[in-house]
Design an enzyme around this catalytic site. Structure first.
Site, PDB file in Angstrom:
ATOM      1  N   CYS A 134       0.832  -1.212   0.000  1.00 31.91           N
ATOM      2  CA  CYS A 134       0.000   0.000   0.000  1.00 31.91           C
ATOM      3  C   CYS A 134       0.863   1.256   0.000  1.00 31.91           C
ATOM      4  CB  CYS A 134      -0.926  -0.033   1.223  1.00 31.91           C
ATOM      5  SG  CYS A 134      -1.958   1.437   1.374  1.00 31.91           S
ATOM      6  N   CYS A 137      -0.399   4.093   2.160  1.00 27.78           N
ATOM      7  CA  CYS A 137      -0.158   3.885   3.593  1.00 27.78           C
ATOM      8  C   CYS A 137       1.314   4.131   3.955  1.00 27.78           C
ATOM      9  CB  CYS A 137      -0.501   2.456   3.996  1.00 27.78           C
ATOM     10  SG  CYS A 137      -2.110   1.898   3.423  1.00 27.78           S
ATOM     11  N   ASP A 138       2.226   3.601   3.147  1.00 30.11           N
ATOM     12  CA  ASP A 138       3.618   3.500   3.589  1.00 30.11           C
ATOM     13  C   ASP A 138       4.611   4.335   2.778  1.00 30.11           C
ATOM     14  OD1 ASP A 138       2.796   1.722   5.548  1.00 30.11           O
ATOM     15  OD2 ASP A 138       3.014  -0.015   4.237  1.00 30.11           O
TER      16      ASP A 138
HETATM   17  C1  LIG Z   1       0.341  -3.942   5.538  1.00 30.48           C
HETATM   18  C2  LIG Z   1      -0.829  -2.997   5.470  1.00 30.48           C
HETATM   19  C3  LIG Z   1      -0.671  -1.707   5.913  1.00 30.48           C
HETATM   20  C4  LIG Z   1      -1.754  -0.834   5.881  1.00 30.48           C
HETATM   21  N1  LIG Z   1      -1.567   0.439   6.342  1.00 30.48           N
HETATM   22  C5  LIG Z   1      -2.612   1.283   6.351  1.00 30.48           C
HETATM   23  C6  LIG Z   1      -2.454   2.617   6.843  1.00 30.48           C
HETATM   24  O1  LIG Z   1      -1.355   3.027   7.278  1.00 30.48           O
HETATM   25  N2  LIG Z   1      -3.533   3.421   6.825  1.00 30.48           N
HETATM   26  C7  LIG Z   1      -4.766   3.016   6.333  1.00 30.48           C
HETATM   27  O2  LIG Z   1      -5.729   3.782   6.384  1.00 30.48           O
HETATM   28  N3  LIG Z   1      -4.925   1.775   5.834  1.00 30.48           N
HETATM   29  C8  LIG Z   1      -3.881   0.913   5.827  1.00 30.48           C
HETATM   30  N4  LIG Z   1      -4.038  -0.334   5.295  1.00 30.48           N
HETATM   31  C9  LIG Z   1      -5.329  -0.692   4.710  1.00 30.48           C
HETATM   32  C10 LIG Z   1      -6.346  -1.037   5.789  1.00 30.48           C
HETATM   33  O3  LIG Z   1      -5.759  -1.973   6.665  1.00 30.48           O
HETATM   34  C11 LIG Z   1      -7.620  -1.596   5.192  1.00 30.48           C
HETATM   35  O4  LIG Z   1      -8.162  -0.700   4.256  1.00 30.48           O
HETATM   36  C12 LIG Z   1      -8.656  -1.856   6.264  1.00 30.48           C
HETATM   37  O5  LIG Z   1      -8.129  -2.719   7.256  1.00 30.48           O
HETATM   38  C13 LIG Z   1      -9.928  -2.471   5.682  1.00 30.48           C
HETATM   39  O6  LIG Z   1     -10.792  -2.721   6.738  1.00 30.48           O
HETATM   40  P1  LIG Z   1     -11.948  -3.808   6.648  1.00 30.48           P
HETATM   41  O7  LIG Z   1     -12.610  -3.781   7.977  1.00 30.48           O
HETATM   42  O8  LIG Z   1     -12.772  -3.575   5.446  1.00 30.48           O
HETATM   43  O9  LIG Z   1     -11.239  -5.216   6.418  1.00 30.48           O
HETATM   44  P2  LIG Z   1     -10.039  -5.974   7.141  1.00 30.48           P
HETATM   45  O10 LIG Z   1      -9.173  -5.075   7.909  1.00 30.48           O
HETATM   46  O11 LIG Z   1      -9.454  -6.804   6.047  1.00 30.48           O
HETATM   47  O12 LIG Z   1     -10.774  -6.947   8.184  1.00 30.48           O
HETATM   48  C14 LIG Z   1     -11.493  -8.055   7.753  1.00 30.48           C
HETATM   49  C15 LIG Z   1     -12.065  -8.785   8.939  1.00 30.48           C
HETATM   50  O13 LIG Z   1     -12.936  -9.817   8.434  1.00 30.48           O
HETATM   51  C16 LIG Z   1     -12.670 -11.018   9.115  1.00 30.48           C
HETATM   52  N5  LIG Z   1     -13.065 -12.158   8.279  1.00 30.48           N
HETATM   53  C17 LIG Z   1     -12.651 -12.487   7.027  1.00 30.48           C
HETATM   54  N6  LIG Z   1     -13.252 -13.632   6.643  1.00 30.48           N
HETATM   55  C18 LIG Z   1     -14.065 -14.011   7.665  1.00 30.48           C
HETATM   56  C19 LIG Z   1     -14.949 -15.112   7.899  1.00 30.48           C
HETATM   57  N7  LIG Z   1     -15.135 -16.086   7.010  1.00 30.48           N
HETATM   58  N8  LIG Z   1     -15.615 -15.184   9.079  1.00 30.48           N
HETATM   59  C20 LIG Z   1     -15.469 -14.209  10.024  1.00 30.48           C
HETATM   60  N9  LIG Z   1     -14.650 -13.135   9.858  1.00 30.48           N
HETATM   61  C21 LIG Z   1     -13.955 -13.060   8.705  1.00 30.48           C
HETATM   62  C22 LIG Z   1     -11.192 -10.975   9.458  1.00 30.48           C
HETATM   63  O14 LIG Z   1     -10.940 -11.843  10.556  1.00 30.48           O
HETATM   64  C23 LIG Z   1     -11.057  -9.492   9.830  1.00 30.48           C
HETATM   65  O15 LIG Z   1     -11.425  -9.317  11.185  1.00 30.48           O
HETATM   66  C24 LIG Z   1      -2.988  -1.246   5.345  1.00 30.48           C
HETATM   67  C25 LIG Z   1      -3.143  -2.554   4.881  1.00 30.48           C
HETATM   68  C26 LIG Z   1      -2.084  -3.431   4.951  1.00 30.48           C
HETATM   69  C27 LIG Z   1      -2.257  -4.842   4.443  1.00 30.48           C
END
Ligand SMILES: Cc1cc2nc3c(=O)[nH]c(=O)nc-3n(C[C@H](O)[C@H](O)[C@H](O)COP(=O)(O)OP(=O)(O)OC[C@H]3O[C@@H](n4cnc5c(N)ncnc54)[C@H](O)[C@@H]3O)c2cc1C
Length: 316
Positions: A134, A137-138
């Protein structure tokens, strides 16, 4: 039949936990099945510097612990298990984990997405220490440094162009001799004075003990090996939304993302938020924002007279 809940939230990342905070404060007593990857993608990162409210930055896991605590404070029930099956063909909807069945009038899907990685041991080891998926992000951590982007699609082009504003030089490593990206994006990258392209090259190894120092690439035509010095490697070979559970029940697009109108999905009473329905922004703040929207939409849907009349037996 299992106890009937007002709302079940699947996923415990920024989107699901924000939906939980709003649903709990609306007295909906939400159940969040957060998955074994509780906390979501931010659990695997270190500094988060762009989440508003933390001027000094915050560690990803610490931020998610604060989200969880806030959801629990208002009575959200967190269950650490993966959902293995859902049935949204009739109300009340069914959600199953390995050992339990749950029933709910509405469901909020927040299962997120996973970045695709190259699959190298050195890449996994240095993730968060110069290996990233990302640039938004980084990228800022590597101002005025030389950087590498891996990939040849639109995402790789976007990452390279974004990083070129920050870095002293960006090298795009692509395993073919032309980009898959749209022509306009590819042309912008090729013409950019700060971007070089290393065609026909595959990353074999990320080099560095504690932080990334260089990448070793192999020419796919000649087999020659070359080491490119770099402070970071941005792997931009795509994302996969976590939507296997919902295929054939809820409409997804060609790339597997849940199709939404606002946060409404193709099934009445099922809402989606965060990265699972967003191929474009993919940030914690946008995931949280749509989590808030999903909870408010679910609350209004539960309150709506149309829904009342179709499910009067569930309303005491
Ligand atoms: C390395 C890295 C660094 C990042 N740095 C930043 C940053 O600095 N700033 C920023 O704004 N964004 C950053 N991001 C992006 C950010 O993390 C994501 O946009 C954000 O986490 C998305 O949130 P979400 O809740 O949609 O999904 P996710 O964070 O992907 O969470 C998904 C959830 O769903 C659950 N899940 C999946 N499948 C199932 C299932 N079958 N049953 C039950 N639960 C399930 C998982 O356990 C998890 O709890 C980064 C991403 C990465 C990978």
């Amino acid at each position: 039949m299992a106890e009937l809940h007002e709302v079940i939230i699947i996923g415990g990342g920024p989107a699901g936990l924000t939906a939980a905070i709003y649903a709990a404060r609306a007295n909906l007593a939400p159940v969040i099945i957060e998955g074994y990857a509780a906390g979501g993608q931010l659990m695997i990162t270190t500094d988060v510097e762009n989440y508003p409210g933390f001027p000094e930055g915050v560690q990803g896991p610490e931020l998610m612990e604060l989200f969880r605590g806030q959801a629990e404070r208002f009575g959200a029930q967190l269950i650490t298990a993966d959902v293995s099956r859902i049935d949204v063909s009739a109300s009340p909807f069914g959600v199953w984990t390995d050992g339990e069945e749950y029933r709910a009038k509405s469901v909020i899907i927040a299962t997120g997405a996973s970045a695709r990685w190259l699959g190298l041991e050195s890449e996994t080891r240095l993730r968060g220490y110069g290996v990233s998926s990302c640039a938004t992000c980084d990228g800022f951590f590597f101002r005025d440094r030389e950087l590498v982007v891996v990939g040849g699609g639109d995402t790789a082009m976007e990452e390279a162009l974004f990083l070129a504003r920050i870095a002293s030089k960006v090298t795009v490593v692509h395993r073919r001799d032309e980009f898959r990206a749209s022509r306009i994006m590819a042309e912008r990258v090729i013409a950019h004075p700060k971007i070089a392209v290393r065609w026909n090259a595959e990353v074999e190894r990320v080099i560095g003990d504690d932080v990334v120092e260089s990448v070793e690439v192999r020419d796919t035509v000649t087999g020659a090996v070359e080491v490119i010095p770099t402070a970071a490697v941005f792997v931009a070979i795509g994302h996969s939304p976590n939507t296997e559970l919902f295929i054939n029940q809820i409409e997804v697009d060609g790339a597997g993302y849940i199709v939404t109108n606002g946060t409404r999905t193709s099934v009445d009473g099922v809402f989606a938020c965060g990265d699972v329905q967003d191929a474009i922004y993919r940030q914690a703040i946008t995931a949280s924002g749509s989590g808030c929207m999903a909870a408010m939409d679910a609350e209004r849907w539960l309150d709506s007279s149309a829904h009342e009349s179709s499910t009067t037996q569930h309303h005491a």
